[in-house]
Every structure is written in structure tokens, then in C-alpha cells.
Design a protein around this motif. Structure first.
Motif, PDB file in Angstrom:
ATOM      1  N   ARG A   1      14.603  77.320 -12.109  1.00 43.04           N
ATOM      2  CA  ARG A   1      14.414  76.796 -10.752  1.00 43.04           C
ATOM      3  C   ARG A   1      13.131  77.339 -10.122  1.00 43.04           C
ATOM      4  O   ARG A   1      12.503  76.661  -9.299  1.00 43.04           O
ATOM      5  CB  ARG A   1      15.628  77.121  -9.892  1.00 43.04           C
ATOM      6  CG  ARG A   1      16.908  76.416 -10.360  1.00 43.04           C
ATOM      7  CD  ARG A   1      17.963  76.402  -9.297  1.00 43.04           C
ATOM      8  NE  ARG A   1      17.547  75.572  -8.180  1.00 43.04           N
ATOM      9  CZ  ARG A   1      18.148  75.569  -6.988  1.00 43.04           C
ATOM     10  NH1 ARG A   1      19.176  76.355  -6.773  1.00 43.04           N
ATOM     11  NH2 ARG A   1      17.708  74.800  -6.018  1.00 43.04           N
TER      12      ARG A   1
ATOM     13  N   ALA B   1      10.560  67.247  -8.460  1.00 39.29           N
ATOM     14  CA  ALA B   1      10.300  68.486  -9.191  1.00 39.29           C
ATOM     15  C   ALA B   1      11.545  69.353  -9.270  1.00 39.29           C
ATOM     16  O   ALA B   1      11.733  70.096 -10.236  1.00 39.29           O
ATOM     17  CB  ALA B   1       9.157  69.256  -8.534  1.00 39.29           C
ATOM     18  N   HIS B   2      12.415  69.256  -8.257  1.00 39.01           N
ATOM     19  CA  HIS B   2      13.663  70.022  -8.239  1.00 39.01           C
ATOM     20  C   HIS B   2      14.763  69.232  -8.959  1.00 39.01           C
ATOM     21  O   HIS B   2      15.841  68.966  -8.426  1.00 39.01           O
ATOM     22  CB  HIS B   2      14.081  70.312  -6.803  1.00 39.01           C
ATOM     23  CG  HIS B   2      13.251  71.333  -6.111  1.00 39.01           C
ATOM     24  ND1 HIS B   2      13.190  72.653  -6.514  1.00 39.01           N
ATOM     25  CD2 HIS B   2      12.436  71.236  -5.021  1.00 39.01           C
ATOM     26  CE1 HIS B   2      12.388  73.330  -5.712  1.00 39.01           C
ATOM     27  NE2 HIS B   2      11.915  72.499  -4.791  1.00 39.01           N
TER      28      HIS B   2
ATOM     29  N   GLU C   1      10.559  75.027 -11.236  1.00 38.91           N
ATOM     30  CA  GLU C   1      10.639  73.785 -10.459  1.00 38.91           C
ATOM     31  C   GLU C   1       9.976  73.970  -9.097  1.00 38.91           C
ATOM     32  O   GLU C   1       9.272  73.074  -8.602  1.00 38.91           O
ATOM     33  CB  GLU C   1      12.102  73.372 -10.270  1.00 38.91           C
ATOM     34  CG  GLU C   1      12.797  72.903 -11.531  1.00 38.91           C
ATOM     35  CD  GLU C   1      14.226  72.477 -11.280  1.00 38.91           C
ATOM     36  OE1 GLU C   1      14.706  71.556 -11.970  1.00 38.91           O
ATOM     37  OE2 GLU C   1      14.887  73.058 -10.379  1.00 38.91           O
TER      38      GLU C   1
ATOM     39  N   ASP D   1      14.365  74.438  -3.407  1.00 36.31           N
ATOM     40  CA  ASP D   1      14.686  73.056  -2.993  1.00 36.31           C
ATOM     41  C   ASP D   1      14.954  72.929  -1.511  1.00 36.31           C
ATOM     42  O   ASP D   1      14.737  71.880  -0.915  1.00 36.31           O
ATOM     43  CB  ASP D   1      15.802  72.386  -3.806  1.00 36.31           C
ATOM     44  CG  ASP D   1      17.238  72.739  -3.409  1.00 36.31           C
ATOM     45  OD1 ASP D   1      17.466  73.534  -2.482  1.00 36.31           O
ATOM     46  OD2 ASP D   1      18.159  72.211  -4.062  1.00 36.31           O
TER      47      ASP D   1
END
Length: 297
Positions: free
Chosen positions: A65, A233-234, A68, A14
Motif C-alpha cells: 500500500r 493507484a490504490h 500504491e 487512500d
């Protein structure tokens, strides 16, 4: 220059999108080779959506994650991604700082050697990471700074691990930045946005740079939509109410299409007179580079 290569070093999934997502998407679209190195999987991150709350503190969070991040990089168009191979250290002072595999406690030279291998393979003209405070003081961000600075020097040293590739001198080395004046203006807009995000006085936040410290301003507003898609997406970490977003603290920020940088090493390219632009720039005319590759033959 037709063969442009950009390498970015970020601490967690992220960070790449929040700090540099628009510029990454712009350079990919313009034909540059963009490589992202992520130092950890973000295993200690907080989880925002209630339906995913069970992942917080769970060993599976890092894997989630990572998935993601795959989707975020697809939105940005980036297809060259590497992990440095460490564990998220958590916030400063957390017990997780002392985990044997935490990035914060990693030997800087050992971690830098891993990054040198990537630098010598990719041979980027431009390297981007955080300043000595890690942009906002997170231990993994600070460590990313230390490791990147060390790798910048070692990659060019022919005596350092010649078995890991030919020496390579990165031409320009940047730190990510945000102008305080932009933060103030965005806070005013956020207060009238109706998003429900909290509004924080920029003077109270542990990041932000004076306008005269910003050396480079990359206008990537046409790719802001890519950045916002990457933020979505995160989902474990970011709530998006375009053009604003918030992390788990619910403090709102504007998703910038104009991203700022501070040149740390290398020669300044051509200085471009500028004026304030939407979602970027300062309140008075200025002179800055407008391209991370400016001045490189």
C-alpha cells in the motif's frame, strides 16, 4: 499570498485521495506547498482484486500500500510526504486495536510531538484532518483527529520541546466533510449509473454533514482526473468506475471534484455567495469560503 503551505493529516494510504485528492492536486498546480502526513501503512485494510487476495492479513500489505501511495501522490503532484510511524489499528473492536504499535493505542502527546516536528518544519498556514468522529468512526481516524488537535496547540507553545524547532501558529484548521444533500443527489445518480455498485441511503451511512455545517467549498473539478488516477493507484482498496468508486463493501460513491470542509479553528475568510454546481454544492444558494487560504495575508 504567494507562499501558501497546506498540511494534511490522514490515517491510511487512500484516505488522502478519497477525501481531499482534488483539492490537493489543485493547490499543487497553483503553486502551493502541499505536505501529507500518513499515520499508518494501512496494514489491516481489506484487499479487493482477487489476484492480490494473498496480501490480506499479510505483513507485506503495508509495504504494498505504501507503493500504491507513491503512485497516487504522483498523480496528485504531491512530493512532500511523511509517515507518522504507527501501525493500522483495524476497524473498531478488532483484535488489532490492541497491537502494541497500533495507532489507536498510541500516547496522544507522543504522537502529537512527532506531528509538531513536521508542523514547525513546514510552517503551514492551513491544517486539515478529520472531525472528532474521525469522519466515519474508524479508530485511526479518531486518533488522527486527537493527535492533530493536540499538535495544533503544542506547535505554537514556545515551552514545548524548543529543540524541535521554532514555535508555529497554524492560522486555519479544517475538518473534512461531505454534505448530506450532495450524498443524496449522488445516490440517485448512482442508482441509474449501471455500475453495479450498491446504493446506500445516505441517511443510513455513519458520515455526512448538514449543509449549514459546511463552511468551505473548494472547487477543484479540473483536477478530478488526477483524483481518479490516484484512486486507481490504490487498487487494493478502491474500485473505480468513473465518476463513481467503491471500497471493499461495494457501496458506490461519487468521486467529488468539489470538496467540502468545516473550519474548526481560525477566522473565516471572505464568504462567497454560491449556487449548486455539478458534483458539489447544495440544492439552494449558500454562502461559503471557496478557498482554504481565504483571509490569510
Amino acid at each position: 499570498m504567494t507562499d501558501r503551505r497546506l498540511l494534511l493529516v490522514h490515517a491510511h494510504p487512500d484516505d488522502e485521495t478519497i477525501n481531499t485528492g482534488a483539492a490537493m492536486a489543485r493547490y499543487v498546480a497553483e503553486g502551493a506547498h502541499v505536505t501529507l502526513v500518513t499515520c499508518t501503512l494501512g496494514e489491516e485494510g481489506e484487499v479487493i482484486p482477487p489476484e492480490l487476495a494473498h496480501l490480506e492479513g499479510d505483513p507485506e500489505l503495508g509495504e504494498y500500500r505504501a507503493k500504491e501511495l507513491v503512485e497516487a501522490l504522483r498523480a496528485l503532484g504531491v512530493d512532500d510526504h511523511r509517515y507518522l510511524g504507527y501501525r493500522d489499528s483495524g476497524m473498531m473492536g478488532a483484535a488489532s486495536n490492541d497491537d502494541a504499535s497500533a495507532f489507536w493505542g498510541a500516547d496522544v502527546d507522543e504522537a502529537a510531538a512527532r506531528l509538531v516536528t513536521v508542523i514547525r518544519e513546514v510552517r503551514p498556514q492551513v491544517l486539515v484532518t478529520y472531525d472528532a468522529n474521525g469522519y466515519y468512526g474508524h479508530p485511526d481516524h479518531i486518533q488522527a483527529h486527537r493527535v492533530s488537535v493536540r499538535a495544533f496547540d503544542l506547535a505554537a507553545d514556545p515551552a514545548f520541546r524548543p529543540e524541535d524547532g521554532e514555535p508555529w501558529q497554524v492560522a486555519k484548521f479544517y475538518f473534512t466533510a461531505t454534505a448530506k444533500s450532495v450524498m443524496r443527489r449522488d445516490a440517485e445518480a448512482l442508482a441509474d449509473s449501471g455500475t453495479g455498485f450498491l446504493v446506500e441511503d445516505p441517511g443510513d451511512l455513519p458520515f455526512g454533514s448538514a449543509d449549514d455545517e459546511i463552511t468551505t467549498e473548494v472547487d477543484a473539478r479540473p483536477w478530478l482526473v488526477n483524483k481518479l488516477d490516484a484512486m486507481r493507484a490504490h487498487a487494493t482498496q478502491i474500485t473505480v468506475k468513473a465518476p463513481f468508486f467503491a471500497l471493499s463493501n461495494n457501496i458506490g460513491q461519487r468521486a467529488a471534484g468539489v470538496e467540502h470542509f468545516i473550519l474548526y479553528r481560525g477566522a473565516m475568510g471572505k464568504a462567497i455567495p454560491g449556487a449548486p454546481v455539478e458534483a458539489g454544492g447544495i440544492g439552494e444558494p449558500y454562502t461559503r469560503e471557496n478557498d482554504l487560504f481565504s483571509g490569510i495575508d
